[in-house]
Design a protein around this motif. Structure first.
Motif, PDB file in Angstrom:
ATOM      1  N   ASP A   1       9.932   3.906  12.724  1.00 55.31           N
ATOM      2  CA  ASP A   1      10.636   2.878  11.953  1.00 55.31           C
ATOM      3  C   ASP A   1      10.561   3.116  10.446  1.00 55.31           C
ATOM      4  N   THR A   2      10.020   4.250  10.030  1.00 58.41           N
ATOM      5  CA  THR A   2       9.936   4.550   8.596  1.00 58.41           C
ATOM      6  C   THR A   2      11.332   4.716   8.011  1.00 58.41           C
TER       7      THR A   2
ATOM      8  N   VAL B   1       4.692   7.556   0.665  1.00 58.41           N
ATOM      9  CA  VAL B   1       4.930   6.571   1.714  1.00 58.41           C
ATOM     10  C   VAL B   1       4.469   5.226   1.167  1.00 58.41           C
ATOM     11  N   ILE B   2       5.435   4.367   0.844  1.00 54.52           N
ATOM     12  CA  ILE B   2       5.166   3.084   0.204  1.00 54.52           C
ATOM     13  C   ILE B   2       5.563   1.994   1.192  1.00 54.52           C
TER      14      ILE B   2
ATOM     15  N   GLN C   1       0.838  -1.199   0.000  1.00 50.26           N
ATOM     16  CA  GLN C   1       0.000   0.000   0.000  1.00 50.26           C
ATOM     17  C   GLN C   1       0.872   1.248   0.000  1.00 50.26           C
ATOM     18  N   ALA C   2       0.381   2.272  -0.702  1.00 50.98           N
ATOM     19  CA  ALA C   2       1.105   3.532  -0.792  1.00 50.98           C
ATOM     20  C   ALA C   2       0.159   4.687  -0.510  1.00 50.98           C
ATOM     21  N   GLN C   3       0.701   5.712   0.116  1.00 50.71           N
ATOM     22  CA  GLN C   3      -0.070   6.914   0.436  1.00 50.71           C
ATOM     23  C   GLN C   3       0.715   8.135   0.012  1.00 50.71           C
ATOM     24  N   VAL C   4      -0.016   9.159  -0.412  1.00 48.07           N
ATOM     25  CA  VAL C   4       0.577  10.415  -0.853  1.00 48.07           C
ATOM     26  C   VAL C   4       0.422  11.457   0.250  1.00 48.07           C
TER      27      VAL C   4
ATOM     28  N   PHE D   1       9.584   8.340   0.408  1.00 46.06           N
ATOM     29  CA  PHE D   1      10.423   8.990  -0.589  1.00 46.06           C
ATOM     30  C   PHE D   1      10.060  10.468  -0.569  1.00 46.06           C
ATOM     31  N   ILE D   2      10.972  11.275  -0.023  1.00 43.33           N
ATOM     32  CA  ILE D   2      10.603  12.608   0.451  1.00 43.33           C
ATOM     33  C   ILE D   2      11.015  13.731  -0.485  1.00 43.33           C
TER      34      ILE D   2
END
Length: 296
Positions: free
Chosen positions: A203-204, A159-160, A142-145, A165-166
């Motif tokens: 933990d990201t 956020v995958i 799952q990924a979120q923007v 990935f910032i």
């Protein structure tokens, strides 16, 4: 926010030393689904020569592992390198995505570059314009923007799974944070965006878009929430918004215009595609004179 419930994707980093850019292949090893993030199109400015060596290395990796690339994700319209999104999308039949703020970026630079009616500044050059809170999947991951503007209007964090990935919000801890003096940039918004990133689960895994290590160390693609909070030279010791904005304004006033900003933006607002050729079959970049005093 607690521990992330998402599966962990595998991440392969590719570093373009010429521009200090990290690109990534992030993938679900079980299903073989993948996304490419912030790919680089090689550009040699003295001879105005385009190359695909960097992008081809990513293609080789994808093919060796038999991955199906579903997305090519841009964290923003980069000013320091040309995007290979169009080149890769044509080969891989993948969708290109960026933040909806690209429309404002396109409108601003359409005027600066004097682009004609053939360039429509509505974001249609991309297959998906993400907004804050959008969700999608890469295989079972799952990924979120998260909208993280401030460096640019269209800046996003993806956020995958447990990987974020910032883009150009923060850099390695010994380098600091992104500039906020590009047209549409805002140091107050950048500070707020950084706080969103620092509020992610501890933990990201944090993946950077750039690193500029010089000769002091190797380039570093990955950092952590704790490292950024405790060691980032622009954020540590509980730096508040007013102090950060003052620091950012002072520093930005000393920074040079990025070396590749003019060709890069003309490609990147087109979804990583080169300008159409003229009647003589030659493609051209436009160079507006005396327009790049950055702050505006």
């Amino acid at each position: 926010m607690g521990q992330t419930p998402y599966p962990q994707p595998l991440v392969e980093a590719f570093f373009d030393r010429d521009t200090g850019t990290f690109s990534y292949v992030v993938y679900d090893e079980v299903e073989g689904a993948a996304a490419i993030i912030d790919p680089v199109l090689d550009y040699e400015p003295n001879g105005a020569r385009i190359g695909t060596t960097s992008a081809d290395a990513m293609l080789d990796f994808v093919r060796e592992r038999r991955l199906k690339v579903e997305w090519i994700l841009e964290t923003h319209a980069h000013a320091d390198h040309l995007s290979a999104a169009g080149y890769l999308a044509d080969i891989l039949h993948a969708r290109i995505a960026i933040g909806r703020g690209i429309v404002q970026v396109q409108q601003r630079f359409k005027t600066m570059f004097g682009l004609g009616e053939e360039f429509v500044a509505d974001g249609h050059q991309f297959d998906r314009l993400f907004v804050d809170g959008d969700r999608f999947n890469i295989g079972s991951v799952q990924a979120q923007v998260i909208a993280t503007p401030g460096h640019t209007d269209d800046s996003l964090t993806y956020v995958i799974g447990d990987a974020a990935f910032i883009g150009d919000t923060v850099f390695a801890a010994d380098t600091g944070t992104a500039r906020a003096d590009f047209p549409g940039g805002d140091a107050h918004r950048l500070y707020a965006s950084i706080q969103k990133i620092l509020a992610l689960p501890e933990d990201t895994r944090i993946f950077l878009c750039h690193d500029y290590p010089g000769n002091k160390r190797d380039a570093q693609p990955q950092t952590s929430i704790a490292e950024q909070r405790e060691q980032n030279v622009h954020l540590k010791d509980g730096t508040d918004e007013a102090a950060f904005v003052a620091l950012r304004h002072k520093r930005d006033a000393t920074l040079p215009v990025p070396r590749l900003i003019l060709p890069a933006l003309q490609v990147n607002i087109r979804g990583g595609r080169l300008p159409e050729p003229d009647a003589n079959g030659i493609r051209y970049f436009r160079l507006p004179l005396d327009q790049m005093g950055i702050a505006s």
